[in-house]
Enzyme design. Structure first.
Site, PDB file in Angstrom:
ATOM      1  CG  ASP A 153      27.856  42.718  58.583  1.00  0.00           C
ATOM      2  OD1 ASP A 153      29.084  42.941  58.637  1.00  0.00           O
ATOM      3  OD2 ASP A 153      27.377  41.582  58.575  1.00  0.00           O
ATOM      4  CE1 TYR A 158      37.116  40.872  61.540  1.00  0.00           C
ATOM      5  CE2 TYR A 158      35.165  42.232  61.824  1.00  0.00           C
ATOM      6  CZ  TYR A 158      35.783  41.103  61.302  1.00  0.00           C
ATOM      7  OH  TYR A 158      35.062  40.216  60.546  1.00  0.00           O
TER       8      TYR A 158
HETATM    9  C1  G6P Z   1      31.465  40.346  59.512  1.00  0.00           C
HETATM   10  C2  G6P Z   1      32.284  41.431  58.859  1.00  0.00           C
HETATM   11  C3  G6P Z   1      32.554  41.065  57.430  1.00  0.00           C
HETATM   12  C4  G6P Z   1      33.257  39.727  57.389  1.00  0.00           C
HETATM   13  C5  G6P Z   1      32.412  38.666  58.074  1.00  0.00           C
HETATM   14  C6  G6P Z   1      33.199  37.370  58.187  1.00  0.00           C
HETATM   15  O1  G6P Z   1      30.192  40.303  58.935  1.00  0.00           O
HETATM   16  O2  G6P Z   1      31.692  42.692  58.901  1.00  0.00           O
HETATM   17  O3  G6P Z   1      33.348  42.064  56.862  1.00  0.00           O
HETATM   18  O4  G6P Z   1      33.511  39.340  56.065  1.00  0.00           O
HETATM   19  O5  G6P Z   1      32.086  39.091  59.362  1.00  0.00           O
HETATM   20  O6  G6P Z   1      32.375  36.365  58.604  1.00  0.00           O
HETATM   21  P1  G6P Z   1      32.695  34.831  58.267  1.00  0.00           P
HETATM   22  O7  G6P Z   1      31.554  34.114  58.873  1.00  0.00           O
HETATM   23  O8  G6P Z   1      32.800  34.736  56.770  1.00  0.00           O
HETATM   24  O9  G6P Z   1      34.005  34.546  58.930  1.00  0.00           O
HETATM   25 MN    MN Z   2      32.856  44.092  57.564  1.00  0.00          MN
END
Ligand code: G6P
Ligand code: MN
Length: 436
Positions: free
Chosen positions: A169, A258
């Protein structure tokens, strides 16, 4: 409309309520049954309590099944949404803290933390796909288990004909924050994007109502005004602040956030507290909140509402399901074997590009142009290091793992690569395949 049955694999996750509400509120889906499948019974039962409450409150006429048994979880459903996190948040904490202790990026999907998670994930995900193949070959697996390029590479090698779509996403989140910061309507956009998962760039963003590519002006606005992070959680707000520096430094194309971990690794490490990482924030935030919500529901049978409905994180995956079911050929960024989609990148890379999604699955859209050398060079190194890690997994090879770790672009030399690898082997125990 045909009735649809959906299983959420890894349903103990705090994202589950959001996904289920997206499913139940979707105008093009008539969901008759939802199954919550997780190997962790306690987490799954907590989620069942919350989902039951939401179903009752919204008066959705849908059957709910909670199970820890794969046969019951997978048999007879149309879609399996995979959000399993092998080792759970406890292991995420170690993925973040062990590299950080050595001064390296400690992140869930990037750098050596991502590689540690990948080793667990490749094992757990393959075991799950084997079970799905056994109990229900016909179901579509919509996967967002991380790290996605590496999982896609396992799928490319081991399950080339399986009905799996790998989706993330992040590009949606990038587009949404940009659209809401500067007053665009994302629905008008036709973006062209290329990369590996969590490692890519936009080539252009054509806006249908403005009739032009808006990427250049978006880049100017990010540089001069910054993104509006109101309502974002503090950790993401800080990422979007750093993002501005990334775009300022490389202003020709819009990058995936990222990439900060690879191109600004020192700065990203400096921002972290090695004793309290993102995993700790999530334990004290999302996970504590689930427990509190479950307690509230259990204590008060007349409870009117809960303050836990999740966000719209799940909307994307649900839209993909609708596009398959109704053969809509909607467009999504997905991870697929390259095979020429990025013309000047090796064919056997797993790449993230726009795809049309219909009854037959995802069809990648080929770029018309070669990608620039800077991006190509970064991607080639990343693909090679990820492929070496997948080799290490299939061949039980310590040497390949060491090469993968050394080549990772967050790692300055082989000595520290070996130290972190050895520590991760120790701390992951049976979650990892044996390496020798
Ligand atoms: C986004 C990335 C995901 C990831 C997430 C982490 O949605 O696309 O791959 O796992 O962020 O978010 P968090 O809130 O768990 O650090
Ligand atoms: Mn992701």
């Amino acid at each position: 409309m045909d009735k649809v049955k959906v299983t959420i694999a890894g349903s103990g996750s705090g994202y589950t309520p959001g996904i289920i509400l997206s499913l139940l509120n979707h105008k093009e889906l008539d969901v008759s049954e939802i199954r919550l499948y997780d190997i962790d019974k306690e987490k799954n039962s907590d989620m069942e309590t919350i989902i039951k409450f939401l179903i009752k409150k919204g008066d959705y006429g849908v059957k709910l099944v909670r199970t820890e048994d794969p046969k019951e979880g997978f048999e007879g459903v149309d879609f399996i949404f995979s959000q399993i996190r092998v080792g759970g948040i406890k292991m995420r904490e170690l993925d973040e803290k062990i590299p950080l202790k050595h001064g390296l990026v400690g992140q869930e999907t990037c750098g050596l933390g991502g590689f540690a998670y990948a080793m667990r994930s490749m094992k757990g995900f393959s075991e799950m796909v084997d079970l799905i193949q056994k109990f229900n070959k016909e179901a579509w697996i919509l996967n967002y288990t991380n790290p996605e390029t590496i999982i896609s590479e396992v799928v490319r090698r081991k399950y080339p004909d399986a009905k799996i779509i790998n989706a993330c996403d992040m590009t949606i989140a990038i587009e949404e924050i940009i659209a809401q910061s500067f007053g665009y309507n994302r629905q008008d956009w036709i973006p062209i994007y290329y990369g590996l998962n969590h490692f890519g760039w936009y080539e252009s963003i054509y806006d249908k109502s403005l009739k032009k590519d808006v990427m250049p002006e978006i880049i100017d606005k990010i540089i001069n005004e910054g993104l509006n992070t109101e309502g974002e959680d503090p950790s993401w707000a800080s990422t979007w602040k750093s993002y501005q520096s990334l775009i300022k430094t490389f202003p020709d194309r819009l990058a995936n956030n990222y990439l900060l971990y690879y191109l600004f690794s020192e700065q990203m490490v400096a921002k972290e507290d090695p004793n309290y990482t993102r995993a700790n924030q999530i334990m004290d935030g999302r996970i504590t909140k689930i427990k509190e919500t479950v307690r509230e529901i259990k204590e008060d049978p007349n409870l009117e509402s809960i303050d836990y409905e999740g966000n719209n994180h799940g909307q994307y995956i649900v839209d993909i399901a609708a596009s398959i079911l109704h053969d809509k050929n909607d467009r999504f960024m997905l991870i697929k074997p390259n095979k020429g989609a990025i013309p000047n990148l090796r064919n056997d890379a797993s790449v993230e590009v726009p795809c049309y999604v219909g009854a037959n699955g995802a069809e990648p859209i080929s770029l018309r142009n070669d990608i620039p050398d800077f991006h190509k060079g970064l991607m080639e190194a990343q693909v090679a290091s990820e492929k070496l890690l997948v080799d290490a997994f299939f061949e039980n090879s310590y040497y390949k793992a060491l090469q993968a770790f050394t080549l990772n672009q967050t790692v300055p030399n082989a000595v520290v690569a070996k130290k972190v690898l050895d520590e991760l082997i120790e701390s992951n125990g049976d979650y990892w395949p044996e390496l020798h």
